[in-house]
Structure formats: structure tokens, C-alpha cells
Write a protein that holds these residues in place. Structure first.
Motif, PDB file in Angstrom:
ATOM      1  N   VAL A 202      33.362  35.450  47.729  1.00  0.00           N
ATOM      2  CA  VAL A 202      34.647  34.832  48.053  1.00  0.00           C
ATOM      3  C   VAL A 202      35.796  35.801  47.824  1.00  0.00           C
ATOM      4  CG1 VAL A 202      36.279  33.041  47.321  1.00  0.00           C
ATOM      5  CG2 VAL A 202      33.875  32.460  47.688  1.00  0.00           C
ATOM      6  N   GLU A 203      35.731  36.583  46.757  1.00  0.00           N
ATOM      7  CA  GLU A 203      36.841  37.487  46.445  1.00  0.00           C
ATOM      8  C   GLU A 203      37.002  38.605  47.478  1.00  0.00           C
ATOM      9  OE1 GLU A 203      36.131  40.412  43.123  1.00  0.00           O
ATOM     10  OE2 GLU A 203      34.463  39.035  42.706  1.00  0.00           O
ATOM     11  N   HIS A 204      36.003  38.776  48.344  1.00  0.00           N
ATOM     12  CA  HIS A 204      36.091  39.817  49.379  1.00  0.00           C
ATOM     13  C   HIS A 204      36.476  39.244  50.744  1.00  0.00           C
ATOM     14  CE1 HIS A 204      34.495  43.037  46.855  1.00  0.00           C
ATOM     15  NE2 HIS A 204      33.650  42.142  46.371  1.00  0.00           N
ATOM     16  N   LEU A 205      36.703  37.939  50.819  1.00  0.00           N
ATOM     17  CA  LEU A 205      37.117  37.344  52.086  1.00  0.00           C
ATOM     18  C   LEU A 205      38.513  37.835  52.469  1.00  0.00           C
ATOM     19  CD1 LEU A 205      35.846  33.679  51.572  1.00  0.00           C
ATOM     20  CD2 LEU A 205      34.816  35.462  53.005  1.00  0.00           C
ATOM     21  N   PRO A 206      38.821  37.859  53.756  1.00  0.00           N
ATOM     22  CA  PRO A 206      40.102  38.426  54.195  1.00  0.00           C
ATOM     23  C   PRO A 206      41.284  37.516  53.930  1.00  0.00           C
ATOM     24  CG  PRO A 206      38.903  37.533  56.064  1.00  0.00           C
ATOM     25  CD  PRO A 206      37.972  37.437  54.892  1.00  0.00           C
ATOM     26  N   ALA A 207      42.448  38.155  53.744  1.00  0.00           N
ATOM     27  CA  ALA A 207      43.720  37.454  53.759  1.00  0.00           C
ATOM     28  C   ALA A 207      44.229  37.478  55.198  1.00  0.00           C
ATOM     29  CB  ALA A 207      44.706  38.135  52.810  1.00  0.00           C
ATOM     30  N   ALA A 208      45.390  36.902  55.437  1.00  0.00           N
ATOM     31  CA  ALA A 208      45.948  36.863  56.793  1.00  0.00           C
ATOM     32  C   ALA A 208      46.110  38.277  57.348  1.00  0.00           C
ATOM     33  CB  ALA A 208      47.297  36.148  56.778  1.00  0.00           C
ATOM     34  N   GLY A 209      45.677  38.452  58.581  1.00  0.00           N
ATOM     35  CA  GLY A 209      45.823  39.751  59.235  1.00  0.00           C
ATOM     36  C   GLY A 209      44.754  40.752  58.887  1.00  0.00           C
ATOM     37  N   GLU A 210      43.627  40.292  58.338  1.00  0.00           N
ATOM     38  CA  GLU A 210      42.567  41.211  57.910  1.00  0.00           C
ATOM     39  C   GLU A 210      41.226  40.880  58.568  1.00  0.00           C
ATOM     40  OE1 GLU A 210      44.219  42.223  53.398  1.00  0.00           O
ATOM     41  OE2 GLU A 210      42.426  40.978  53.649  1.00  0.00           O
ATOM     42  N   ILE A 211      40.385  41.905  58.653  1.00  0.00           N
ATOM     43  CA  ILE A 211      39.010  41.779  59.151  1.00  0.00           C
ATOM     44  C   ILE A 211      38.069  42.292  58.072  1.00  0.00           C
ATOM     45  CG2 ILE A 211      37.354  42.546  60.903  1.00  0.00           C
ATOM     46  CD1 ILE A 211      39.733  43.029  62.785  1.00  0.00           C
ATOM     47  N   VAL A 212      36.994  41.564  57.806  1.00  0.00           N
ATOM     48  CA  VAL A 212      35.982  42.003  56.844  1.00  0.00           C
ATOM     49  C   VAL A 212      34.630  42.049  57.545  1.00  0.00           C
ATOM     50  CG1 VAL A 212      34.713  41.413  54.753  1.00  0.00           C
ATOM     51  CG2 VAL A 212      37.200  41.164  54.809  1.00  0.00           C
ATOM     52  N   LEU A 213      33.962  43.190  57.427  1.00  0.00           N
ATOM     53  CA  LEU A 213      32.624  43.382  57.975  1.00  0.00           C
ATOM     54  C   LEU A 213      31.641  43.408  56.810  1.00  0.00           C
ATOM     55  CD1 LEU A 213      33.508  46.338  60.407  1.00  0.00           C
ATOM     56  CD2 LEU A 213      33.643  43.878  60.891  1.00  0.00           C
ATOM     57  N   PHE A 214      30.796  42.408  56.707  1.00  0.00           N
ATOM     58  CA  PHE A 214      29.813  42.346  55.622  1.00  0.00           C
ATOM     59  C   PHE A 214      28.533  43.061  56.040  1.00  0.00           C
ATOM     60  CE2 PHE A 214      32.302  38.804  53.836  1.00  0.00           C
ATOM     61  CZ  PHE A 214      32.215  39.085  52.478  1.00  0.00           C
ATOM     62  N   ASP A 215      28.235  44.169  55.362  1.00  0.00           N
ATOM     63  CA  ASP A 215      26.972  44.876  55.536  1.00  0.00           C
ATOM     64  C   ASP A 215      25.990  44.224  54.567  1.00  0.00           C
ATOM     65  OD1 ASP A 215      24.861  46.569  55.834  1.00  0.00           O
ATOM     66  OD2 ASP A 215      25.963  48.408  55.407  1.00  0.00           O
TER      67      ASP A 215
ATOM     68  N   ARG B  53      43.206  49.738  56.401  1.00  0.00           N
ATOM     69  CA  ARG B  53      44.049  48.797  55.670  1.00  0.00           C
ATOM     70  C   ARG B  53      43.933  47.387  56.245  1.00  0.00           C
ATOM     71  NH1 ARG B  53      47.265  53.444  56.017  1.00  0.00           N
ATOM     72  NH2 ARG B  53      47.802  54.371  53.994  1.00  0.00           N
ATOM     73  N   VAL B  54      43.406  47.303  57.457  1.00  0.00           N
ATOM     74  CA  VAL B  54      43.226  46.008  58.114  1.00  0.00           C
ATOM     75  C   VAL B  54      41.765  45.590  58.106  1.00  0.00           C
ATOM     76  CG1 VAL B  54      43.478  44.735  60.299  1.00  0.00           C
ATOM     77  CG2 VAL B  54      45.245  46.371  59.589  1.00  0.00           C
ATOM     78  N   THR B  55      40.883  46.558  58.354  1.00  0.00           N
ATOM     79  CA  THR B  55      39.452  46.283  58.481  1.00  0.00           C
ATOM     80  C   THR B  55      38.689  46.903  57.318  1.00  0.00           C
ATOM     81  OG1 THR B  55      39.644  46.254  60.890  1.00  0.00           O
ATOM     82  CG2 THR B  55      37.433  46.527  59.958  1.00  0.00           C
ATOM     83  N   ARG B  56      37.989  46.078  56.559  1.00  0.00           N
ATOM     84  CA  ARG B  56      37.221  46.550  55.407  1.00  0.00           C
ATOM     85  C   ARG B  56      35.735  46.304  55.618  1.00  0.00           C
ATOM     86  NH1 ARG B  56      37.798  43.289  51.463  1.00  0.00           N
ATOM     87  NH2 ARG B  56      39.283  41.809  52.348  1.00  0.00           N
ATOM     88  N   ILE B  57      34.934  47.277  55.180  1.00  0.00           N
ATOM     89  CA  ILE B  57      33.480  47.111  55.149  1.00  0.00           C
ATOM     90  C   ILE B  57      33.092  46.737  53.725  1.00  0.00           C
ATOM     91  CG2 ILE B  57      31.243  48.243  55.453  1.00  0.00           C
ATOM     92  CD1 ILE B  57      32.628  50.148  57.439  1.00  0.00           C
TER      93      ILE B  57
END
Length: 262
Positions: free
Chosen positions: A82-95, A58-62
């Protein structure tokens, strides 16, 4: 080659630090984006798995986007990312990420020269805007030799559990090795900027690559341990007469586990 026991011990320690990083990002309302790029079979996917293994989904998305639709092809190139960028408190890992245009699209002719040139011009501007808005952006390029890449391709081809990871596009990278090398060099010239530098990860040894990449990521972010509110498991209240319905009224999966033998 990093040996198994030291690798497992250090990886587990680093994964514990990643959990602390995640809790810091969540508590402080930070936004973290990590981009994983590099040669096919260079170990990006396996590293992402180790990074995310103990993190809260819920915090970290691939994010691993498929080929763009016809509609997306008509949008501003960066729009679907852009639509996959994180909101506050989130981490996004781009594969893989918007750098597809600088690599596979350029080499395979999936974009025009004008689109490619525009990307090289706009990408540093785009990334500076992200950083100016407060996003923590890290970029990693995984390098592997042509000999090791072919060895990993053959291993995938012969393994029915991993053959799905091999595509005709991947095999094309063997015959276009130098084209991809030139594309990478050109990409670095334009996008290795002070605000968001590229960090290269030597990946001949996958274990070493994972340790080195995670360790470096942690070293670039001034995270701290977040004090957690102590939790206690409550006592169960006294039974109030509830009776579970008979098992015959429910559908259970077959107990295949009991048929297993040593």
C-alpha cells in the motif's frame, strides 16, 4: 519472430504514446498501477524496462520489493504494498506484487495454508477498493513454455553480465513447473474479476510480447494528448567578468576515453 527493424519502429512509436499517457496521468491527477507477473524468465523485467525507458522517473516508479523483513511479516499482508501505491499524477509499475503469495509463497511453502486462503479471499476485495477509490489497475501475466524458460535460464547462466538474474529459487521453478501451473490456475479462479481482469501475454517471442503488452495497456486507458506550454531557450546575458578557477585546483576523472582505439 518479430524482426528487428519493424520491432524497433513500432516500439519507438508505442513509447511515444507512453510519454503522452504519462503526461495525461500527470495533468489529470490520475493514478495508474500496472502489475507484471508470470513465470521466471518470461520477459517481465525487459518489458518493464521498455515501458519506463523514456518516462520521467519522478512520475513513473518501478517497484520491486525484496523479501519482507521480520517486522513486515507481522503486518497485514497488503500493508507493505500500500505504501508504494501512487499519489495523484503518478504511475507505479510493480515488478511482481502482492501476488507473490499466490505463487512462490504458496509453492515454496513460505506461507501457511490459512494465510494463502485468506489472501485469495481478501485480494479481490482489496483490488475492488483500489478501483473504487479511482486507481487505474492493470494486471499482466507473462507466459512462457518450459522449453523456452530453460533455454533462457541456460543463457543467463553462461552470460556473466546477466548471471545475477538467475537464483536458486529460479532454478527450483524447473522442478516445480506443474506446482506453479496449478497455483496460477487457482489464482485466476479467485482474482480474475470483472473490475480488474487478468491479461495474459504470450512471451515465447520477447519482442512480440513487449509490443503486444504495451499496445494493450494503451488501448485500455482513455488518455489524450496534453497541450504543453511552449518553451524558448533564453539568450545568455553578457559576460560579467567571471573567471573559472584553474583546472589544477579541481579533481578530474582520468580521460580514459582518449586511449580507446578502433
Amino acid at each position: 519472430m518479430v524482426k528487428g527493424k519493424p520491432y524497433q519502429k513500432e516500439l519507438f512509436r508505442l513509447q511515444g504514446e507512453l510519454v503522452k499517457l504519462q503526461e495525461w496521468v500527470r495533468a489529470e491527477g490520475k493514478r495508474l498501477v500496472v502489475i507484471f507477473e508470470g513465470r521466471d524468465a518470461a520477459g517481465k523485467g525487459s518489458t518493464i524496462k521498455r515501458v519506463a525507458e523514456y518516462l520521467n522517473p519522478r512520475v513513473t516508479r518501478i517497484v520491486a520489493l525484496p523479501v519482507p523483513t521480520e517486522r513486515q511479516r507481522t503486518q497485514w499482508y497488503f500493508q507493505r504494498y500500500v505504501e508504494h501505491l501512487p499519489a495523484a499524477g503518478e504511475i507505479v509499475l510493480f515488478d511482481r506484487s502482492w501476488y507473490n503469495r499466490a505463487g512462490v509463497e504458496k509453492v515454496m511453502g513460505f506461507c501457511t495454508q490459512e494465510e494463502y486462503t485468506r489472501f485469495l479471499h481478501q485480494c479481490p476485495i482489496f483490488e475492488r477498493l483500489l478501483v473504487e477509490d479511482g486507481i487505474l489497475l492493470r494486471k499482466y501475466w507473462f507466459s512462457v513454455s518450459d522449453v523456452e524458460q530453460e533455454k533462457r535460464f541456460r543463457a543467463r547462466l553462461e552470460d556473466p553480465m546477466r548471471s545475477w538474474k538467475l537464483s536458486a529459487m529460479d532454478l527450483e521453478s524447473i522442478t516445480r513447473w506443474e506446482d506453479y501451473s496449478r497455483a496460477k490456475d487457482q489464482m485466476l479462479v479467485h482474482t480474475d474479476i470483472p473490475e480488474v481482469p487478468w491479461y495474459e501475454v504470450e512471451s515465447e517471442d520477447k519482442r512480440a510480447a513487449r509490443i503486444n503488452m504495451i499496445s494493450h495497456l494503451l488501448s485500455t486507458i482513455p488518455y489524450g494528448e496534453v497541450r504543453q506550454t511552449p518553451l524558448e531557450i533564453p539568450k545568455r546575458p553578457p559576460a560579467s567578468g567571471y573567471r573559472r578557477p584553474p583546472r589544477t585546483q579541481r579533481n578530474y576523472v582520468p580521460d580514459v576515453a582518449t586511449t580507446l582505439r578502433d
